[in-house]
Structure formats: C-alpha cells, structure tokens
Motif scaffolding. Structure first.
Motif, PDB file in Angstrom:
ATOM      1  N   GLU A  98      39.268  24.455  41.474  1.00 56.81           N
ATOM      2  CA  GLU A  98      38.858  25.199  40.282  1.00 56.81           C
ATOM      3  C   GLU A  98      37.639  26.081  40.523  1.00 56.81           C
ATOM      4  OE1 GLU A  98      37.517  24.289  35.631  1.00 56.81           O
ATOM      5  OE2 GLU A  98      38.086  22.654  36.983  1.00 56.81           O
ATOM      6  N   LYS A  99      36.698  25.615  41.357  1.00 59.06           N
ATOM      7  CA  LYS A  99      35.456  26.366  41.578  1.00 59.06           C
ATOM      8  C   LYS A  99      35.475  27.175  42.874  1.00 59.06           C
ATOM      9  CE  LYS A  99      32.556  23.272  38.825  1.00 59.06           C
ATOM     10  NZ  LYS A  99      31.338  22.411  38.799  1.00 59.06           N
ATOM     11  N   THR A 100      36.633  27.295  43.504  1.00 56.14           N
ATOM     12  CA  THR A 100      36.744  28.059  44.735  1.00 56.14           C
ATOM     13  C   THR A 100      37.124  29.505  44.433  1.00 56.14           C
ATOM     14  OG1 THR A 100      37.363  26.138  46.066  1.00 56.14           O
ATOM     15  CG2 THR A 100      37.982  28.298  46.921  1.00 56.14           C
ATOM     16  N   LEU A 101      36.326  30.416  44.938  1.00 60.28           N
ATOM     17  CA  LEU A 101      36.609  31.844  44.808  1.00 60.28           C
ATOM     18  C   LEU A 101      37.585  32.244  45.907  1.00 60.28           C
ATOM     19  CD1 LEU A 101      35.976  34.755  43.779  1.00 60.28           C
ATOM     20  CD2 LEU A 101      34.066  34.770  45.405  1.00 60.28           C
ATOM     21  N   VAL A 102      38.664  32.906  45.540  1.00 58.56           N
ATOM     22  CA  VAL A 102      39.664  33.362  46.502  1.00 58.56           C
ATOM     23  C   VAL A 102      39.748  34.883  46.442  1.00 58.56           C
ATOM     24  CG1 VAL A 102      42.058  33.227  47.254  1.00 58.56           C
ATOM     25  CG2 VAL A 102      40.989  31.237  46.173  1.00 58.56           C
ATOM     26  N   ILE A 103      39.628  35.516  47.608  1.00 55.26           N
ATOM     27  CA  ILE A 103      39.665  36.975  47.691  1.00 55.26           C
ATOM     28  C   ILE A 103      40.769  37.380  48.664  1.00 55.26           C
ATOM     29  CG2 ILE A 103      38.366  39.071  48.251  1.00 55.26           C
ATOM     30  CD1 ILE A 103      35.792  37.419  47.782  1.00 55.26           C
ATOM     31  N   PRO A 104      41.874  37.936  48.175  1.00 56.36           N
ATOM     32  CA  PRO A 104      42.919  38.417  49.082  1.00 56.36           C
ATOM     33  C   PRO A 104      42.618  39.844  49.530  1.00 56.36           C
ATOM     34  CG  PRO A 104      43.653  38.632  46.820  1.00 56.36           C
ATOM     35  CD  PRO A 104      42.256  38.047  46.758  1.00 56.36           C
ATOM     36  N   ALA A 105      43.217  40.228  50.652  1.00 56.59           N
ATOM     37  CA  ALA A 105      43.045  41.582  51.168  1.00 56.59           C
ATOM     38  C   ALA A 105      44.238  42.451  50.800  1.00 56.59           C
ATOM     39  CB  ALA A 105      42.870  41.537  52.681  1.00 56.59           C
ATOM     40  N   VAL A 106      44.009  43.755  50.837  1.00 51.94           N
ATOM     41  CA  VAL A 106      45.072  44.751  50.638  1.00 51.94           C
ATOM     42  C   VAL A 106      44.985  45.782  51.751  1.00 51.94           C
ATOM     43  CG1 VAL A 106      45.084  44.479  48.124  1.00 51.94           C
ATOM     44  CG2 VAL A 106      43.633  46.228  49.157  1.00 51.94           C
ATOM     45  N   GLY A 107      46.072  46.522  51.933  1.00 54.63           N
ATOM     46  CA  GLY A 107      46.072  47.609  52.907  1.00 54.63           C
ATOM     47  C   GLY A 107      46.475  47.161  54.289  1.00 54.63           C
ATOM     48  N   PRO A 108      45.984  47.898  55.325  1.00 54.03           N
ATOM     49  CA  PRO A 108      44.981  48.953  55.243  1.00 54.03           C
ATOM     50  C   PRO A 108      45.517  50.320  54.840  1.00 54.03           C
ATOM     51  CG  PRO A 108      45.560  48.591  57.525  1.00 54.03           C
ATOM     52  CD  PRO A 108      46.311  47.559  56.722  1.00 54.03           C
ATOM     53  N   ALA A 109      46.828  50.554  54.938  1.00 50.49           N
ATOM     54  CA  ALA A 109      47.373  51.858  54.579  1.00 50.49           C
ATOM     55  C   ALA A 109      47.275  52.068  53.063  1.00 50.49           C
ATOM     56  CB  ALA A 109      48.826  51.962  55.029  1.00 50.49           C
ATOM     57  N   TYR A 110      47.044  53.314  52.652  1.00 50.49           N
ATOM     58  CA  TYR A 110      46.870  53.618  51.233  1.00 50.49           C
ATOM     59  C   TYR A 110      48.113  53.254  50.419  1.00 50.49           C
ATOM     60  CZ  TYR A 110      46.222  56.240  46.913  1.00 50.49           C
ATOM     61  OH  TYR A 110      46.121  56.597  45.586  1.00 50.49           O
ATOM     62  N   GLY A 111      49.294  53.644  50.899  1.00 54.28           N
ATOM     63  CA  GLY A 111      50.518  53.323  50.167  1.00 54.28           C
ATOM     64  C   GLY A 111      50.727  51.836  50.029  1.00 54.28           C
ATOM     65  N   THR A 112      50.416  51.090  51.100  1.00 53.54           N
ATOM     66  CA  THR A 112      50.554  49.630  51.064  1.00 53.54           C
ATOM     67  C   THR A 112      49.641  49.022  50.011  1.00 53.54           C
ATOM     68  OG1 THR A 112      51.131  49.568  53.411  1.00 53.54           O
ATOM     69  CG2 THR A 112      50.361  47.510  52.421  1.00 53.54           C
ATOM     70  N   MET A 113      48.381  49.452  50.002  1.00 56.79           N
ATOM     71  CA  MET A 113      47.438  48.835  49.055  1.00 56.79           C
ATOM     72  C   MET A 113      47.804  49.166  47.611  1.00 56.79           C
ATOM     73  SD  MET A 113      43.849  51.011  49.366  1.00 56.79           S
ATOM     74  CE  MET A 113      43.742  50.962  51.151  1.00 56.79           C
ATOM     75  N   GLU A 134      44.878  36.598  38.751  1.00 54.70           N
ATOM     76  CA  GLU A 134      43.547  36.707  38.175  1.00 54.70           C
ATOM     77  C   GLU A 134      42.434  36.720  39.226  1.00 54.70           C
ATOM     78  OE1 GLU A 134      42.764  34.450  34.506  1.00 54.70           O
ATOM     79  OE2 GLU A 134      44.812  33.689  34.682  1.00 54.70           O
ATOM     80  N   PHE A 135      42.728  37.197  40.410  1.00 55.22           N
ATOM     81  CA  PHE A 135      41.671  37.327  41.413  1.00 55.22           C
ATOM     82  C   PHE A 135      40.608  38.292  40.896  1.00 55.22           C
ATOM     83  CE2 PHE A 135      45.616  36.495  43.815  1.00 55.22           C
ATOM     84  CZ  PHE A 135      45.250  35.344  44.491  1.00 55.22           C
ATOM     85  N   PRO A 136      39.321  37.914  40.965  1.00 48.61           N
ATOM     86  CA  PRO A 136      38.280  38.783  40.417  1.00 48.61           C
ATOM     87  C   PRO A 136      38.003  40.019  41.260  1.00 48.61           C
ATOM     88  CG  PRO A 136      37.302  36.837  41.405  1.00 48.61           C
ATOM     89  CD  PRO A 136      38.782  36.618  41.422  1.00 48.61           C
ATOM     90  N   THR A 137      38.449  40.016  42.514  1.00 47.58           N
ATOM     91  CA  THR A 137      38.249  41.166  43.396  1.00 47.58           C
ATOM     92  C   THR A 137      39.238  41.056  44.544  1.00 47.58           C
ATOM     93  OG1 THR A 137      36.575  42.443  44.631  1.00 47.58           O
ATOM     94  CG2 THR A 137      36.509  40.047  44.854  1.00 47.58           C
ATOM     95  N   VAL A 138      39.397  42.138  45.288  1.00 44.51           N
ATOM     96  CA  VAL A 138      40.203  42.149  46.506  1.00 44.51           C
ATOM     97  C   VAL A 138      39.431  42.914  47.572  1.00 44.51           C
ATOM     98  CG1 VAL A 138      42.373  42.070  45.224  1.00 44.51           C
ATOM     99  CG2 VAL A 138      41.441  44.281  45.936  1.00 44.51           C
ATOM    100  N   MET A 139      39.811  42.709  48.830  1.00 44.61           N
ATOM    101  CA  MET A 139      39.158  43.414  49.929  1.00 44.61           C
ATOM    102  C   MET A 139      40.123  44.384  50.592  1.00 44.61           C
ATOM    103  SD  MET A 139      37.404  41.917  53.425  1.00 44.61           S
ATOM    104  CE  MET A 139      39.004  41.617  54.234  1.00 44.61           C
TER     105      MET A 139
END
Length: 304
Positions: A78-93, A104-109
């Motif tokens: 419950e208290k673990t922050l999880v940040i998934p990545a996107v990309g690196p290509a623009y179309g992919t992200m 509900e991820f608060p951010t992505v990289m």
C-alpha cells in the motif's frame, strides 16, 4: 501502491530500486516470481520501485505492457510508490499513455533516447506526454547534453517534471559541468543520482541531489537503504564503507552489462526465478554466472 503525487519528501524517503521483471520458462510475465522480487525489496526497507531499463521495458509489446502494469500495481504494498517507464520512441510512449490512463500511477519515467532527437524536440515530446496523462513526468537524462539545462528548467518551471534521474557516466564524478548546469537552475532535491550505489555519495554530497536509484540494491535492499541513511546523516566514512561492499557485483555489471547481470543475479541470489532474458539481449555465459554467484557470496560475507 502509493498513488499520491511525488514530493521532495517522497523522493528522499527511500532509495529508488530498479528491479528486473521475472518471466516464466515460456517467456510470459510471472506474477508469482515478480511478487517475490517486490516482497524482497520491500522487506529491505525500500518503498519506491522504478520499472525501466533493468525490467527491459524497452522491449515490451503493448499487450505485455498492460500485463506488466497490472502485475506491479497489484503486487506492490500500500505504501510502495511504483513508477513505470514509457518509450523511448515518441510513438511508443504515446500509445503507452493510452494504457496508463487505466491505472493510478502518480508519474511515469521516459526511457532515455539519444538518436533522432534534439533538445527542444525532446522537451516538446515530454510536454505532450504530460498533457496527455495529466501528470508530471520523471525525466531520465542518461547522455551528456541530450536536453539542455534551459529546456529541462522550462519543463520543471511549468510543473511538468516530478523528478529527474541523472545518469551520465563520468570518469570523475566530482567534475560534471552538465550536472552543475542543471543544479544551478533546478531544485537539487528533485534530481536523483541514477547510476546505482557507486556515485551516490559524490552526487548527494557534492551536488546535493535528493536521492539515488539502485540496481544491486534489488538484491541487497537493506544495504542500499543503509547507504542512503548514512549519506543523509552526513556520515560519509560509513557511507564509503557500505559503498565498497557493493563493488563485486557492481563491477560485473559495469563491465559485462548492468541489465542482464542483475537479471541473473536476482535468480542466483535465491530471490526469484527471473526466467529467460528478453531479446534483444542475451543470457550471460555459464562462466559469467559463476562469477555472479561468487560476487553475491562475497557481499553476503561482508554484511554478515
């Protein structure tokens, strides 16, 4: 998982673990084995998980991407922050952004890119991604000057950046004009050292960065948290002693490939069965796996 927006306090509360993503023998993502990895890291005191290069998010299909997001979001505490990545290509992200809207991820990289790219174009892509998600982004700066300090600052000033992972390799980490330029314009508490436990002391002591990411800390999470706390306390002698304990495995990763060595080290340490390495990467040879096992035993002996 923790779905609250990132703050500088969130960044500093934990090392950011960058774990491998476990697969079954058939190559499919394994829920049971990924849960073992997450529990191991959490039990070592780490509360931030960053799924990027070590998890080989570069090569996920769009279908696998959704499955991976489901796994890590459901398995994290419950208290673990999880940040998934996107990309690196623009179309992919941008395609991945459509999938991310269901979570509900608060951010992505954004995974690092240096081909077919300009600084201002990169900044525009980050802006459009943030606008599409309605969330700020973790900016990953892995190559010298890939985005100018001015363009990065503009994104930060506009509230589009939740954190910056800085991972430019230097022979001497005390001498870094690019990082100096960034820290002169951007709150250093928003920037993390992104090269593991080795340059963390210099980056946090000399450049006042807010934290650091770790690969080897996925195998030895408590040791990595001990390093963070020693640096934050200003006990750099103790921090150096801890840093040196990681060297056997870190040196293998530096010389033979950080992603594949960690993938196999996670299994050889008895944490989880990580399964086959994803193409376009290859499995470490048997002789290398023997060296990985020896390095793990050496670190285990050093920590008692």
């Amino acid at each position: 998982m923790d779905t609250q927006p990132l703050t500088t306090e969130t960044i500093a509360r934990s090392v950011w673990a960058v774990p491998s993503l476990a697969r079954g023998a058939d190559g499919s993502l394994s829920r049971a084995e990924n849960e073992k990895i997450i529990r191991h890291i959490e039990q070592g005191g780490i509360t931030t998980l960053l799924y990027g290069g070590n998890a080989i998010f570069y090569h996920l299909t769009l279908g696998e991407y959704r499955t991976a997001l489901e796994l890590v979001s459901e398995l994290a505490a419950e208290k673990t922050l999880v940040i998934p990545a996107v990309g690196p290509a623009y179309g992919t992200m941008m395609d991945q952004a459509d999938v991310l809207k269901d979570f509900e991820f608060p951010t992505v990289m954004v995974l690092p890119q240096r081909d077919v790219i300009t600084s201002s174009g990169f900044a525009t892509g980050v802006r459009r991604l943030s606008e599409k998600l309605g969330k700020p982004i973790v900016l990953y700066l892995k190559y010298d000057g890939v985005m100018t300090a001015e363009d990065a600052t503009s994104l930060v000033d506009d509230g589009l950046i939740s954190a910056i992972k800085y991972a430019v390799v230097r022979e001497d980490y005390t001498q870094d004009s690019y990082l100096s330029s960034l820290t002169s314009k951007i709150d250093t508490k928003l920037i993390l050292s992104g090269l593991g436990d080795q340059p963390a002391i210099v980056h946090m002591r000399d450049f006042k960065l807010g934290g650091f990411t770790t690969g080897c800390g996925c195998v030895f999470p408590q040791l990595s948290m001990d390093l963070l706390r020693a640096i934050q306390a200003g006990d750099f002698e103790q921090a150096e002693t801890i840093r040196e304990k990681f060297l056997p495995l870190e040196q293998l990763r530096d010389s033979l490939g950080p992603i594949t060595i960690l993938h196999r080290a996670t299994e050889l340490a008895g944490i989880a069965r990580t399964g086959p390495v994803s193409p376009l990467l290859s499995e470490p040879a048997a002789s290398i796996q023997e060296r990985i096992t020896a390095s793990i035993k050496q670190i285990q002996a050093s920590v008692g």
